[in-house]
Design a protein around this motif. Structure first.
Motif, short mmCIF file in Angstrom:
data_model
loop_
_atom_site.label_atom_id
_atom_site.label_comp_id
_atom_site.label_asym_id
_atom_site.label_seq_id
_atom_site.Cartn_x
_atom_site.Cartn_y
_atom_site.Cartn_z
N TYR A 121 0.84 -1.20 0.00
CA TYR A 121 0.00 0.00 0.00
C TYR A 121 0.87 1.25 0.00
O TYR A 121 1.76 1.39 0.83
CB TYR A 121 -0.90 0.03 1.23
N GLU A 122 0.58 2.14 -0.94
CA GLU A 122 1.23 3.44 -0.98
C GLU A 122 0.15 4.48 -0.72
O GLU A 122 -0.89 4.49 -1.41
CB GLU A 122 1.89 3.69 -2.33
N GLU A 123 0.39 5.34 0.27
CA GLU A 123 -0.60 6.33 0.68
C GLU A 123 -1.97 5.69 0.88
O GLU A 123 -2.99 6.18 0.41
CB GLU A 123 -0.65 7.48 -0.34
N GLU A 124 -1.96 4.55 1.54
CA GLU A 124 -3.14 3.78 1.95
C GLU A 124 -3.89 3.11 0.80
O GLU A 124 -4.93 2.52 1.00
CB GLU A 124 -4.09 4.66 2.78
N ARG A 125 -3.37 3.16 -0.42
CA ARG A 125 -4.00 2.53 -1.58
C ARG A 125 -3.21 1.30 -2.01
O ARG A 125 -1.98 1.35 -2.08
CB ARG A 125 -4.11 3.50 -2.75
N LEU A 126 -3.93 0.24 -2.30
CA LEU A 126 -3.30 -1.01 -2.75
C LEU A 126 -2.65 -0.79 -4.11
O LEU A 126 -3.32 -0.42 -5.08
CB LEU A 126 -4.36 -2.12 -2.84
N ILE A 127 -1.33 -1.00 -4.18
CA ILE A 127 -0.61 -0.82 -5.44
C ILE A 127 -0.04 -2.13 -5.99
O ILE A 127 0.32 -2.20 -7.15
CB ILE A 127 0.53 0.23 -5.34
N GLU A 128 0.05 -3.15 -5.13
CA GLU A 128 0.60 -4.43 -5.57
C GLU A 128 0.05 -5.54 -4.69
O GLU A 128 -0.07 -5.37 -3.48
CB GLU A 128 2.13 -4.41 -5.51
N THR A 129 -0.26 -6.67 -5.32
CA THR A 129 -0.71 -7.86 -4.59
C THR A 129 0.24 -9.00 -4.89
O THR A 129 0.58 -9.25 -6.05
CB THR A 129 -2.14 -8.26 -5.03
N ILE A 130 0.68 -9.67 -3.83
CA ILE A 130 1.52 -10.86 -3.97
C ILE A 130 0.71 -12.01 -3.40
O ILE A 130 0.18 -11.92 -2.30
CB ILE A 130 2.84 -10.70 -3.20
N SER A 131 0.61 -13.09 -4.16
CA SER A 131 -0.17 -14.25 -3.75
C SER A 131 0.70 -15.50 -3.88
O SER A 131 1.48 -15.62 -4.82
CB SER A 131 -1.39 -14.36 -4.67
N SER A 132 0.55 -16.43 -2.92
CA SER A 132 1.33 -17.66 -2.97
C SER A 132 0.57 -18.81 -2.33
O SER A 132 -0.09 -18.62 -1.32
CB SER A 132 2.67 -17.48 -2.25
N ASP A 133 0.71 -19.98 -2.91
CA ASP A 133 0.14 -21.19 -2.34
C ASP A 133 1.15 -21.95 -1.48
O ASP A 133 0.85 -23.03 -0.97
CB ASP A 133 -0.37 -22.12 -3.46
N GLU A 134 2.33 -21.40 -1.32
CA GLU A 134 3.38 -22.02 -0.49
C GLU A 134 3.04 -21.87 1.00
O GLU A 134 2.22 -21.04 1.38
CB GLU A 134 4.73 -21.35 -0.76
N LYS A 135 3.72 -22.64 1.83
CA LYS A 135 3.57 -22.52 3.28
C LYS A 135 4.15 -21.19 3.76
O LYS A 135 5.18 -20.75 3.24
CB LYS A 135 4.29 -23.66 3.99
N SER A 136 3.51 -20.60 4.74
CA SER A 136 3.98 -19.32 5.30
C SER A 136 5.44 -19.39 5.70
O SER A 136 6.21 -18.47 5.42
CB SER A 136 3.16 -18.94 6.54
#
Length: 152
Positions: free
Chosen positions: A21-36
């Motif tokens: 989030y930049e200036e409270e707005r979502l600018i990038e999403t990272i998604s993964s099915d791997e274990k935390s």
């Protein structure tokens, strides 16, 4: 000059979701099915190379005991080492207040401000979603995990 961003982690189920989030707005999403435990260090290695972090946010439960524990220990350590504030919010905020799998046929449900377990015969389909806007006022500095049932 690198962007100053906030990072929000939803690690309770697959896929893991990381919002930048930049200036409270979502600018990038990272998604993964791997274990935390496997993927969080790799994701944050890349995030730290690319951005300057202002604050960390995470979902502190309820949900998978191990997922909560891994996220909390990882993010709390990063918060301390890098002197970055850490904030938390319960999982119901990110899934439209739907039941969350506990164990067996038990699900976590939220009634007003109280989180309980209930036996449900029909398994609800509820997924987590990163908000488009990161509202600081909706998060707490009280970051301890919400385990809600004893570890097994």
């Amino acid at each position: 000059m690198r962007k100053k961003v906030d990072v929000l982690c939803i690690t309770l189920s697959s896929p893991i979701l990381i919002g930048i989030y930049e200036e409270e707005r979502l600018i990038e999403t990272i998604s993964s099915d791997e274990k935390s435990s496997d993927i969080l260090p790799l994701i944050f290695e890349e995030v730290l190379e690319k951005y300057d972090l202002k604050a960390l946010f995470y979902v502190n439960g309820p949900g998978s005991f191990m997922a909560i524990k891994i996220a909390y220990i990882f993010l709390k350590s990063l918060s301390i080492l890098k002197d970055i504030p850490l904030y938390a919010r319960d999982a119901f905020y990110f899934n439209n207040n739907q039941p969350i799998k506990a164990i067996g046929k038990l699900f976590f449900v939220k009634m007003q401000d109280d989180i309980q377990t209930q036996k449900l015969e029909t398994v609800p389909v509820a997924s987590f979603k990163l908000p488009d806007l990161l509202e600081y006022k909706d998060f707490s500095k009280e970051t301890a995990p919400l385990y809600k049932i004893a570890a097994v």
